[in-house]
Design a protein around this motif. Structure first.
Motif, short mmCIF file in Angstrom:
data_model
loop_
_atom_site.label_atom_id
_atom_site.label_comp_id
_atom_site.label_asym_id
_atom_site.label_seq_id
_atom_site.Cartn_x
_atom_site.Cartn_y
_atom_site.Cartn_z
N GLN A 511 0.83 -1.20 0.00
CA GLN A 511 0.00 0.00 0.00
C GLN A 511 0.87 1.26 0.00
O GLN A 511 0.56 2.25 -0.69
CB GLN A 511 -0.92 0.00 1.23
CG GLN A 511 -1.97 -1.10 1.24
CD GLN A 511 -3.20 -0.74 0.42
OE1 GLN A 511 -3.13 0.11 -0.46
NE2 GLN A 511 -4.31 -1.39 0.70
N CYS A 512 1.95 1.24 0.78
CA CYS A 512 2.88 2.39 0.79
C CYS A 512 3.48 2.61 -0.59
O CYS A 512 3.58 3.75 -1.06
CB CYS A 512 3.99 2.15 1.81
SG CYS A 512 3.49 2.34 3.52
N GLU A 515 0.90 4.18 -2.89
CA GLU A 515 0.68 5.59 -2.58
C GLU A 515 1.86 6.45 -3.01
O GLU A 515 1.69 7.55 -3.56
CB GLU A 515 0.41 5.76 -1.08
CG GLU A 515 -0.98 5.37 -0.65
CD GLU A 515 -2.06 6.22 -1.31
OE1 GLU A 515 -1.90 7.46 -1.35
OE2 GLU A 515 -3.04 5.65 -1.80
N ASN A 518 1.82 7.02 -6.71
CA ASN A 518 0.83 8.01 -7.10
C ASN A 518 1.24 9.43 -6.73
O ASN A 518 0.97 10.38 -7.47
CB ASN A 518 -0.52 7.68 -6.45
CG ASN A 518 -1.12 6.39 -6.97
OD1 ASN A 518 -0.86 5.99 -8.11
ND2 ASN A 518 -1.93 5.74 -6.15
N ARG A 639 0.66 14.59 3.23
CA ARG A 639 -0.02 13.37 2.78
C ARG A 639 0.64 12.13 3.40
O ARG A 639 -0.04 11.21 3.86
CB ARG A 639 0.05 13.31 1.26
CG ARG A 639 -0.58 12.06 0.64
CD ARG A 639 -2.04 12.24 0.40
NE ARG A 639 -2.60 11.12 -0.35
CZ ARG A 639 -3.83 11.08 -0.86
NH1 ARG A 639 -4.63 12.13 -0.71
NH2 ARG A 639 -4.27 10.03 -1.52
N LEU A 643 -0.55 8.72 5.86
CA LEU A 643 -0.58 7.81 4.72
C LEU A 643 -1.61 6.69 4.88
O LEU A 643 -2.31 6.33 3.93
CB LEU A 643 0.82 7.20 4.53
CG LEU A 643 1.08 6.40 3.26
CD1 LEU A 643 0.92 7.26 2.03
CD2 LEU A 643 2.48 5.79 3.30
N TYR A 646 -5.25 6.84 3.56
CA TYR A 646 -5.53 6.82 2.12
C TYR A 646 -5.36 5.43 1.52
O TYR A 646 -5.47 5.27 0.31
CB TYR A 646 -4.61 7.81 1.40
CG TYR A 646 -4.70 9.21 1.96
CD1 TYR A 646 -5.78 10.03 1.67
CD2 TYR A 646 -3.72 9.70 2.82
CE1 TYR A 646 -5.87 11.31 2.19
CE2 TYR A 646 -3.79 10.98 3.34
CZ TYR A 646 -4.87 11.78 3.03
OH TYR A 646 -4.96 13.04 3.55
#
Length: 778
Positions: A511-512, A515, A518, A639, A643, A646
């Protein structure tokens, strides 16, 4: 010897004893408050998934603010109950007002009953003696169900005020163990001291033992001899039932119905998603129609307008429901008898079966119409089939038998029970049955399982009018029990703990990475820096978040390191930025090494990464490329700081599991663990849904490396990516969801039972009715 007291003195003494009970329990509540606080602190110091840690922190914070309010409110509730007990002699007008009981109140009462039952396991003598002595003081007055002398009344007040103070039942689950330990130890002493004072006052020094006559019918009363071929059964008798060998007794019915059982996937297999209102029998044809409609068509004298399922909507007669509510229930004497009073296990099952048949015959005489008779007969035959299941240990089958009357009571009021496989009562019976249906009941250590099934049955019996809700509640509690019961071995606990960490770390790392991709996809970041962030630093953030939490100071510092590295490695077009980079460089390199050490990277690997990064930083001083704006860096930092908020709820289909890495984490020889990383093809969405909804405790046949292994499903990871199966020989198999679905799709993992316990029982019952339809109306 003390002289007899007057009625007024007796009532006064009973009131004083109730007051003493409340006072002493209230004093112990202060000790409980401290115990809860210590327990919550210990939980905060233990590793757990992020959601669990969040619940623990929230519970701790709210408890610190509300503990005094909870204590005061509980004391007031106990005093109110005590006042009610004091006023019980006042004649109150009968109330005709009806009101709905909230779901929360029902759940609180069931949880209170569960805790009271646990207390009775260790203090039944003290509690029962105290109640009998109070009843001796006031023989003309029955103890009310709301009397403060009952432990469940005391516990219910604690629960009700806990929720009233803004704390949830999920929070209570965190402290339930600590509270149970406290009341088992403290309240037992309190009830004992109250008894001691009453004895000192001369009140019933010796409590008489109530004798319970146990019906012990002879085998011939419920198992008539088999008839010769072509003979008919005389009026009022039933076909023979062989409770000594369940497999043989089911041979005819199972032989005929097994051909109709579907292959993979079994649509109603335990844990498989079932649509609301689905029929109990998945095949088309006779077995696919509404069960009660089919029974109605088999009734003697049937005509097209007759329809049991429609007629039964009028509801059962009050006379029949009153008879169902009477105690003792069949099998109650056997289930509650001491070990020295128990007959041989198989004989015990036979005796209970005889009691159930006798009770059912009595109920059919009270039935006011053919519909009620048909439902009673159908439920009776279903439970006879379950009692004949000799792969379930006899001591567990006895407790299954105790469910017959509560289920019959519900089926009379809710005929949908027969046709909904996802009916809560069916789900409960099927799941308990799937856990008890081992390949060899003699090899299964079932003491704890039997104790839990006993508790479940007792709770159901206490709430005969709760309908679906009591079954829903105890089913959830049974599933929670299985999570601990199936992994209670030391080796399994360690393996599960490591597997949870591996899943959480790998999922967070992925997931990190997603993100970070992106966030910096449109930024002018060097490829080498991108690779380092994706392959190394995302894992650093994941491990730090898993161990310390996403908002821990150390984790936030590592997140900030990512933005610092991105900015430091970008082009520096003015002198002020170069000076800033040089000043921050030692701290940045230190933080990079701290993060890589967290992953356990060797010094050589760390030096290699640091050299690449240092070369890029030096080149950034001479670069004339586009610089990254400070505002972009600030937005990126904000962000990254949050983290985890999200992250997508849809994780990867498969994690990069490394068998050797798991063995290293275990710190022991993991030769008994197989990480299944091969075999099977890509599975369909239907099989994937099945794999994600298997029920814990179910048994399977696993075809692994051309060897057929019998395994039990013992654990599913919190995030749902990993599944653990354990063989009867002690070997474990760790499988990811996608691989598990592929094994199911290829038939390499097959359920031991293609049909659920209640489904087979329904088929057996229909087969028996088909042979002897006249039994419906007798």
């Amino acid at each position: 010897m003390a002289s007899p007291l007057s009625a007024h003195q007796n009532a006064s003494l009973a009131a004083r004893m109730r007051q003493r009970l409340v006072d002493e329990v209230a004093q112990s509540l202060t000790v409980l408050q401290a115990s809860i606080r210590e327990h919550l602190i210990s939980l905060l110091n233990e590793a757990a998934p992020m959601r669990e840690q969040q619940l623990r922190r929230e519970t701790w914070t709210l408890f610190e603010h509300q503990k005094e309010s909870w204590l005061e409110a509980t004391l007031k509730a106990w005093q109110a109950a005590l006042k009610f007990a004091h006023q019980r002699h006042v004649a109150l007008p009968a109330s005709t007002h009806l009101e709905l009981v909230s779901t929360e109140a029902v759940e609180n009462r069931m949880l209170a009953s569960r805790m009271a039952l646990a207390l009775m396991e260790v203090a039944a003598g003290e509690v029962n003696d105290f109640r009998k002595r109070l009843k001796h003081l006031e023989p003309a007055q029955e103890l009310s169900a709301q009397d403060i002398v009952h432990p469940e009344v005391l516990v219910f007040a604690m629960l009700e005020q806990w929720v009233a103070c803004g704390l949830s039942l999920d929070s209570w689950a965190l402290i339930n163990e600590a509270v149970q330990r406290h009341i088992n130890a403290q309240w037992r002493q309190i009830y004992a001291s109250c008894n001691a004072e009453l004895v000192a006052q001369g009140v019933l020094p010796v409590v008489p033992v109530e004798s319970h006559q146990k019906a012990r019918p002879a085998a011939s009363s419920y198992a008539p001899p088999a008839l010769q071929a072509g003979e008919n059964y005389p009026s009022g008798t039933y076909p023979p039932q062989n409770f000594m060998s369940g497999s043989a007794a089911r041979s005819d019915a199972s032989g005929r119905s097994s051909q109709r059982i579907s292959a993979t996937p079994p649509r109603h297999y335990s844990g498989f998603p079932v649509q609301a209102g689905a029929e109990v029998l998945p095949q088309a044809g006779a077995y696919g129609m509404d069960v009660l409609t089919r029974v109605g068509r088999m009734m003697p004298g049937y005509f097209p307008a007759q329809n049991v399922s429609a007629a039964v909507q009028r509801g059962p007669s009050a006379q029949l429901m009153s008879a169902l509510a009477q105690r003792p229930m069949p099998g109650e004497a056997w289930g509650d008898a001491g070990a020295e009073e128990q007959p041989l296990p198989v004989l015990m099952v036979a005796q209970v079966a005889g009691e159930l048949q006798q009770k059912s015959a009595e109920l059919k005489k009270l039935a006011q119409n053919d519909n009620e008779k048909a439902i009673i007969e159908l439920i009776t035959l279903m439970f006879q089939s379950i009692l004949q299941e000799d792969r379930i240990p006899p001591e567990i089958r006895v407790w299954f038998a105790r469910l017959q009357m509560p289920v019959l009571s519900m089926a009379l009021q809710d005929p949908d029970f027969f046709n909904r496989q996802n009916h809560p009562a069916r789900l409960l019976i099927d799941h308990m049955g799937s856990c008890a249906l081992g390949f060899d009941a003699s090899d299964i250590k079932s003491d704890e399982l039997a104790t839990e099934i006993k508790r479940v049955v007792q709770v159901v019996e206490q709430y005969p009018d709760a309908g679906d809700r009591v079954y829903e509640r105890v089913y959830e509690e049974f599933k929670e029990f299985l999570k601990n019961y199936l992994t209670q071995k030391t080796a399994s606990q360690k393996l599960v703990g490591v597997a949870e960490q591996v899943e959480q770390k790998e999922t967070l790392a992925i997931q990190c990475t997603i993100e970070l991709r992106n966030l910096i996809k449109d930024m002018p970041v060097r490829d080498a820096i991108r690779d380092f962030l994706y392959k190394v630093w995302s894992e650093v953030i994941a491990v730090a978040s898993m161990r310390q939490g996403g908002q821990h100071q150390a984790t936030l510092a590592l997140k900030k390191t990512a933005t610092d590295l991105i900015w430091a490695a970008s082009a520096k077009l003015n002198r002020a930025d170069r000076v800033q980079v040089i000043a921050d460089l030692p701290e940045l390199l230190k933080s990079l090494r701290t993060g890589m050490s967290l992953l356990g990277l060797s010094s050589e690997l760390q030096d290699g990464h640091i050299k690449v990064i240092s070369d890029i930083l030096a080149d950034a001083f001479m670069s004339k490329a586009q610089a990254i704006d400070r505002a972009q860096i600030q937005a990126l930092a904000e962000r990254l700081a949050h983290l985890e908020n999200y992250f997508s709820t849809e994780g990867p289909e498969e994690l990069p599991l490394d068998p050797q890495g798991i063995e290293d984490l275990l710190g022991i020889d993991a030769s008994d663990l197989e990480v299944v990383t091969s075999g099977g093809e890509v599975a369909s969405p239907v099989m994937l849904a099945w794999a994600q909804n298997l029920s814990l405790g179910a048994w399977f046949s696993l075809d692994y490396h051309e060897q057929l292994v019998q395994v039990q499903y013992v654990w599913s990871s919190p995030l749902g990516y990993l599944h653990l199966f354990s063989s009867v020989l002690g070997r474990s198999y760790l499988i990811q969801t996608a691989r598990l679905a592929a094994y199911l799709d290829a038939g390499m993992l097959k359920p031991q039972e293609e049909a659920l316990l209640t489904e087979r029982a329904t088929r057996d019952a229909l087969t028996q009715i088909e042979k002897y339809p006249e039994r419906l109306l007798r």
